[in-house]
Enzyme design. Structure first.
Site, PDB file in Angstrom:
ATOM      1  N   SER A  97     -66.175   7.215  40.176  1.00 60.08           N
ATOM      2  CA  SER A  97     -65.829   7.887  38.925  1.00 60.08           C
ATOM      3  C   SER A  97     -66.987   8.734  38.408  1.00 60.08           C
ATOM      4  CB  SER A  97     -65.384   6.847  37.902  1.00 60.08           C
ATOM      5  OG  SER A  97     -64.787   7.474  36.812  1.00 60.08           O
ATOM      6  N   ASP A 245     -60.026  11.848  36.336  1.00 64.10           N
ATOM      7  CA  ASP A 245     -59.176  11.132  35.375  1.00 64.10           C
ATOM      8  C   ASP A 245     -59.624  11.394  33.939  1.00 64.10           C
ATOM      9  OD1 ASP A 245     -61.493   9.683  35.662  1.00 64.10           O
ATOM     10  OD2 ASP A 245     -60.523   7.738  35.920  1.00 64.10           O
TER      11      ASP A 245
HETATM   12 MG    MG Z   1     -63.290   8.914  36.458  1.00 66.71          MG
END
Ligand code: MG
Length: 449
Positions: A97, A245
């Site tokens: 991430s 995201d």
């Molecule tokens: Mg992420």
């Protein structure tokens, strides 16, 4: 300190100092055994170490009889959606991430496309620790398939949402700058924008994993994007994190709106069109409560973390939800944070609004947040939390996650980190000064314990 962190949401570590192929294989064999033989989708972000980790992931899965569907470099939400679409037993996203370049990690996804929950995660860890692996004989070893359409499927699903009118957005010919931090966003974000007939200017589009800025899309990391938006006179700027995201929006003036306003914009749009509760984590801005009141919706708060928000959204049949770090979740698409979705919703709303993004943001309730952390050397986090509850027992306290003390238009949220020996202190108020003052007061109090 061990450089490998194992938690119910996956494993992560620093390459060469803890996250090794043998550890990766151990946990993926455990995951493959847990989901049972069948299809497992594997995708990764653009990290330099991604191919090495992915190879170990695939090896572990094949050894326990899973068939791997490799979808290549793509956003984490694309992996989640592919699991659902391809009716797989589960999925693994190889991504750390927003962590720095030396990290990598596995995010484990169940058959419904959600990240594994606590119970499922515990099982996988138990299988790994007990070496409970369902090794298969030569003729049962899994096969690898490559599926190349996952990103296009993802984009198509966004454009087909009933809340998105692609032709309206196309008619506006928005000039957009996108900063993909050389992460997986380069595979997806420019294409989505082009399909929406935007005049697209990209920076850091190459998905080579060489992050030219700190990967979190927080305002202090977006100076290159802000400059570019101003210099090319763009209508709007978007920045994503390496696994796409989280989304941040920059105004036409080259000013970041702040990550909280990514979700606020999406909620402002969807709550006007759709009934149902709004599910957000305990730290999310009061902007959401004010919007919910305006549109006669209810706000439900959960612990911090995507899986907590997503599972609660499923249970409550939520209209929309997400996290204040730029993570928008719309159930009609899938129950996971999705930056391309956030981009489409923002452009749709801007197209309907007909003005500038800075003016649209000014119409939303205005709050300011301050986020700090304190290193704990001698004291235990529980001790700190008890002292705060004792001292402020006359105040309105919410214990959804850590301690949140609420006043009319202000709050402070204090919670121990799950992964580091620190306590996070966040405050929010109607002015920056007031938010700073509240945060300072509680930092001092905690330091005095
Ligand atoms: Mg992420």
């Amino acid at each position: 300190m061990s450089r490998l962190m194992v938690s119910v949401s996956g494993i992560r570590g620093i390459i060469g100092e803890g996250l090794t192929p043998s550890e990766v294989i151990k946990y993926t064999q455990a995951f493959g055994t847990y989901v049972g033989s069948g299809k497992v989708v594997v995708g990764r972000d653009s990290r330099v170490t991604g191919e090495m980790v992915k190879s170990a992931v695939i090896s572990g899965l094949l050894a326990v009889g899973c068939d791997v569907i490799d979808i290549g470099i793509c956003p984490t939400p694309t992996v989640q959606m592919a699991v659902e679409k391809l009716k797989a037993r589960g999925g693994i996203a190889v991504t750390a991430s927003h962590n720095p370049i030396e990290w990598n990690a596995l995010k484990l996804i169940d058959s419904s496309g959600l990240f594994v929950d606590e119970e499922q995660g515990k099982k996988v860890i138990e299988y790994a620790e007990k070496s409970n692996f369902n090794y298969v004989i030569w003729e049962k070893i899994g096969k690898i398939d490559h599926y190349k359409n996952a990103i296009q499927d993802h984009i198509n699903a966004i454009l087909k949402l009933k809340y998105i009118d692609p032709d309206l957005i196309r008619s506006k010919e928005f000039k957009v700058v996108a900063d993909c931090v050389n992460g997986a966003g380069g595979t997806t974000v420019p294409q989505l924008l082009r399909e929406l007939n935007c005049d697209v200017i990209t920076i850091n589009e190459e998905p080579n994993g060489l992050f030219p800025r700190a990967p979190e899309p927080v305002p202090e990391n977006l100076s290159e994007l802000c400059e570019k938006v101003k210099s090319v006179k763009a209508d709007i700027g978007f920045a994503v994190d390496p696994d796409v995201d989280r989304l941040a929006v920059v105004s036409e003036n080259g000013v970041p709106l702040g990550e909280e306003y990514t979700l606020a914009l999406a909620v402002n749009y969807i709550a006007q069109k759709k009934r149902g509760p709004i599910v957000v984590n305990a730290s999310v801005s009061k902007v959401i409560d004010d919007l919910a009141e305006k549109y006669h919706s209810k706000v439900i708060r959960t612990k911090v973390g995507e899986i907590h928000v997503a599972t609660r959204m499923r249970k409550e049949n939520a209209a929309i939800g997400g996290e204040g770090n730029g993570g928008v979740i719309l159930p009609e698409l899938h129950l996971g944070r999705d930056a391309p979705l956030g981009i489409a919703l923002t452009l749709q709303q801007l197209a309907e609004f007909g003005g500038k993004i800075s003016d649209l943001q000014k119409k939303l309730p205005q709050y300011y947040q301050v986020k700090r952390k304190i290193n704990l050397d001698q004291v235990e986090p529980e001790q700190v939390m008890e002292k705060i509850v004792d001292e402020f027992s006359d105040e309105k306290i919410d214990r959804t996650d850590g301690i949140k003390i609420l006043w009319d238009n202000e709050w402070v949220h204090i919670r121990p980190s799950n992964t580091e020996p620190i306590i996070r202190v966040m405050s929010e108020a109607k002015t920056q000064e007031q938010a700073e003052a509240i945060c300072y007061k509680f930092m001092k109090f905690i330091e005095g314990i």
